[in-house]
Scaffold this motif. Structure first.
Motif, PDB file in Angstrom:
ATOM      1  N   TRP A  50      31.524  47.911  54.111  1.00 36.33           N
ATOM      2  CA  TRP A  50      31.145  46.798  54.987  1.00 36.33           C
ATOM      3  C   TRP A  50      31.922  45.543  54.625  1.00 36.33           C
ATOM      4  N   PHE A  51      32.002  45.231  53.334  1.00 42.07           N
ATOM      5  CA  PHE A  51      32.699  44.028  52.891  1.00 42.07           C
ATOM      6  C   PHE A  51      34.192  44.112  53.211  1.00 42.07           C
ATOM      7  N   LYS A  52      34.787  45.267  53.002  1.00 38.27           N
ATOM      8  CA  LYS A  52      36.208  45.457  53.313  1.00 38.27           C
ATOM      9  C   LYS A  52      36.461  45.205  54.794  1.00 38.27           C
ATOM     10  N   HIS A  53      35.572  45.708  55.644  1.00 37.31           N
ATOM     11  CA  HIS A  53      35.690  45.475  57.090  1.00 37.31           C
ATOM     12  C   HIS A  53      35.585  43.981  57.403  1.00 37.31           C
ATOM     13  N   GLN A  54      34.668  43.285  56.734  1.00 41.09           N
ATOM     14  CA  GLN A  54      34.507  41.842  56.963  1.00 41.09           C
ATOM     15  C   GLN A  54      35.769  41.079  56.575  1.00 41.09           C
ATOM     16  N   LEU A  55      36.350  41.437  55.440  1.00 42.51           N
ATOM     17  CA  LEU A  55      37.593  40.771  55.014  1.00 42.51           C
ATOM     18  C   LEU A  55      38.683  40.941  56.067  1.00 42.51           C
ATOM     19  N   THR A  56      38.833  42.160  56.549  1.00 41.97           N
ATOM     20  CA  THR A  56      39.876  42.459  57.532  1.00 41.97           C
ATOM     21  C   THR A  56      39.617  41.747  58.843  1.00 41.97           C
ATOM     22  N   SER A  57      38.401  41.842  59.345  1.00 41.96           N
ATOM     23  CA  SER A  57      38.102  41.258  60.666  1.00 41.96           C
ATOM     24  C   SER A  57      38.146  39.736  60.655  1.00 41.96           C
ATOM     25  N   LEU A  58      37.868  39.126  59.513  1.00 43.59           N
ATOM     26  CA  LEU A  58      37.885  37.660  59.421  1.00 43.59           C
ATOM     27  C   LEU A  58      39.215  37.116  58.894  1.00 43.59           C
ATOM     28  N   HIS A  59      40.161  38.029  58.628  1.00 47.73           N
ATOM     29  CA  HIS A  59      41.470  37.635  58.088  1.00 47.73           C
ATOM     30  C   HIS A  59      41.309  36.804  56.821  1.00 47.73           C
ATOM     31  N   PHE A  60      40.446  37.284  55.962  1.00 49.35           N
ATOM     32  CA  PHE A  60      40.126  36.601  54.719  1.00 49.35           C
ATOM     33  C   PHE A  60      40.749  37.385  53.572  1.00 49.35           C
ATOM     34  N   SER A  61      41.257  36.704  52.587  1.00 49.33           N
ATOM     35  CA  SER A  61      41.869  37.356  51.434  1.00 49.33           C
ATOM     36  C   SER A  61      40.816  37.649  50.373  1.00 49.33           C
ATOM     37  N   GLY A  62      40.895  38.828  49.782  1.00 51.21           N
ATOM     38  CA  GLY A  62      39.978  39.163  48.693  1.00 51.21           C
ATOM     39  C   GLY A  62      40.111  38.203  47.531  1.00 51.21           C
ATOM     40  N   GLY A  63      41.296  37.637  47.336  1.00 47.54           N
ATOM     41  CA  GLY A  63      41.537  36.704  46.256  1.00 47.54           C
ATOM     42  C   GLY A  63      40.777  35.397  46.382  1.00 47.54           C
ATOM     43  N   GLN A  64      40.156  35.186  47.536  1.00 52.38           N
ATOM     44  CA  GLN A  64      39.365  33.977  47.748  1.00 52.38           C
ATOM     45  C   GLN A  64      37.897  34.186  47.402  1.00 52.38           C
ATOM     46  N   VAL A  65      37.539  35.393  46.966  1.00 46.45           N
ATOM     47  CA  VAL A  65      36.138  35.725  46.721  1.00 46.45           C
ATOM     48  C   VAL A  65      35.940  36.138  45.268  1.00 46.45           C
ATOM     49  N   MET A  66      34.920  35.583  44.658  1.00 53.88           N
ATOM     50  CA  MET A  66      34.520  35.938  43.294  1.00 53.88           C
ATOM     51  C   MET A  66      33.098  36.480  43.382  1.00 53.88           C
ATOM     52  N   PHE A  67      32.880  37.665  42.855  1.00 55.28           N
ATOM     53  CA  PHE A  67      31.548  38.240  42.808  1.00 55.28           C
ATOM     54  C   PHE A  67      30.933  37.970  41.441  1.00 55.28           C
TER      55      PHE A  67
ATOM     56  N   MET B 240      32.924  47.190  40.231  1.00 55.72           N
ATOM     57  CA  MET B 240      33.989  46.258  39.884  1.00 55.72           C
ATOM     58  C   MET B 240      35.369  46.841  40.172  1.00 55.72           C
ATOM     59  N   THR B 241      35.553  48.112  39.921  1.00 56.03           N
ATOM     60  CA  THR B 241      36.840  48.752  40.200  1.00 56.03           C
ATOM     61  C   THR B 241      37.164  48.660  41.684  1.00 56.03           C
ATOM     62  N   GLN B 242      36.167  48.896  42.518  1.00 54.15           N
ATOM     63  CA  GLN B 242      36.379  48.825  43.971  1.00 54.15           C
ATOM     64  C   GLN B 242      36.632  47.398  44.441  1.00 54.15           C
ATOM     65  N   ILE B 243      35.901  46.454  43.877  1.00 54.30           N
ATOM     66  CA  ILE B 243      36.069  45.041  44.243  1.00 54.30           C
ATOM     67  C   ILE B 243      37.440  44.534  43.806  1.00 54.30           C
ATOM     68  N   LYS B 244      37.850  44.904  42.607  1.00 51.76           N
ATOM     69  CA  LYS B 244      39.155  44.478  42.104  1.00 51.76           C
ATOM     70  C   LYS B 244      40.278  45.064  42.959  1.00 51.76           C
ATOM     71  N   ALA B 245      40.081  46.284  43.486  1.00 49.76           N
ATOM     72  CA  ALA B 245      41.085  46.903  44.359  1.00 49.76           C
ATOM     73  C   ALA B 245      41.271  46.094  45.645  1.00 49.76           C
ATOM     74  N   LEU B 246      40.239  45.359  46.043  1.00 55.05           N
ATOM     75  CA  LEU B 246      40.329  44.497  47.229  1.00 55.05           C
ATOM     76  C   LEU B 246      40.913  43.122  46.884  1.00 55.05           C
ATOM     77  N   GLY B 247      41.187  42.903  45.606  1.00 57.90           N
ATOM     78  CA  GLY B 247      41.762  41.628  45.173  1.00 57.90           C
ATOM     79  C   GLY B 247      40.735  40.575  44.800  1.00 57.90           C
ATOM     80  N   CYS B 248      39.468  40.934  44.794  1.00 62.75           N
ATOM     81  CA  CYS B 248      38.406  39.976  44.493  1.00 62.75           C
ATOM     82  C   CYS B 248      38.267  39.766  42.991  1.00 62.75           C
ATOM     83  N   GLY B 249      37.688  38.644  42.637  1.00 62.15           N
ATOM     84  CA  GLY B 249      37.437  38.335  41.243  1.00 62.15           C
ATOM     85  C   GLY B 249      36.031  38.732  40.837  1.00 62.15           C
ATOM     86  N   VAL B 250      35.817  38.792  39.529  1.00 66.68           N
ATOM     87  CA  VAL B 250      34.506  39.152  38.984  1.00 66.68           C
ATOM     88  C   VAL B 250      34.105  38.119  37.936  1.00 66.68           C
ATOM     89  N   GLU B 251      32.890  37.608  38.103  1.00 66.57           N
ATOM     90  CA  GLU B 251      32.302  36.677  37.151  1.00 66.57           C
ATOM     91  C   GLU B 251      31.066  37.333  36.545  1.00 66.57           C
TER      92      GLU B 251
END
Length: 167
Positions: free
Chosen positions: A24-41, A59-70
């Motif tokens: 679901w999140f991957k679809h949201q990133l794509t449809s909103l033209h948002f970069s994973g690098g702009q999101v920190m979980f 975390m492995t899946q989130i990092k594959a989308l370019g997202c950060g982890v806190e």
């Protein structure tokens, strides 16, 4: 430091274990033209320690989308950093450590130790819940990445400000 996100999303254990979230999140990133690098979980340290494999998979899946982890409510447990190798981008210190900063030398030593470890591992450090000038000064002297506080100065009696820009 590894990244500077636009949005920080706090996760619950339910979300970490929901297999539908990542697609679901991957679809949201794509449809909103948002970069994973702009999101920190933000994942609570307690969830990480209690559900290590589920969190690691997430975390492995989130990092594959370019997202950060806190890691939030971080208590300074060295095992947390070791468990996750280089998957963590930021630690958000536990309010219990911050609350004791000026009262307890042991808390200050722990804080300084966390800062040394964070610098060594190239992690950003977020310190929240600062409620006094003394704590703010202590934290500022440690090269903390993000500082969030409240009421570090008494309000002025006269709110006589000019908000217009002069041109």
């Amino acid at each position: 430091h590894k990244m500077c996100p636009t949005i920080c999303v706090r996760l619950t254990l339910d979300t970490l274990q929901d297999v539908r979230f990542i697609p679901w999140f991957k679809h949201q990133l794509t449809s909103l033209h948002f970069s994973g690098g702009q999101v920190m979980f933000s994942i609570p340290e307690k969830s990480l320690l209690e559900y290590t494999e589920a969190v690691r998979d997430f975390m492995t899946q989130i990092k594959a989308l370019g997202c950060g982890v806190e890691i939030s409510h971080f208590t300074g447990d060295a095992n947390v950093i070791e468990l996750l190798d280089d998957q963590i981008d930021c630690v958000n210190l536990s309010p219990s450590i911050v609350a004791k900063l000026k009262q307890d030398r042991q808390a200050l030593n722990k804080f300084e130790s966390i800062m040394v470890s964070a610098r060594f591992n190239q992690l950003a450090v977020k310190v929240s819940y600062l409620d006094s000038q003394d704590k703010l000064i202590s934290v500022c002297q440690t090269n903390t990445t993000y500082i969030q506080g409240f009421s570090v100065q008494e309000p002025m009696k006269n709110m006589d400000f000019e908000f217009e820009l002069e041109m």
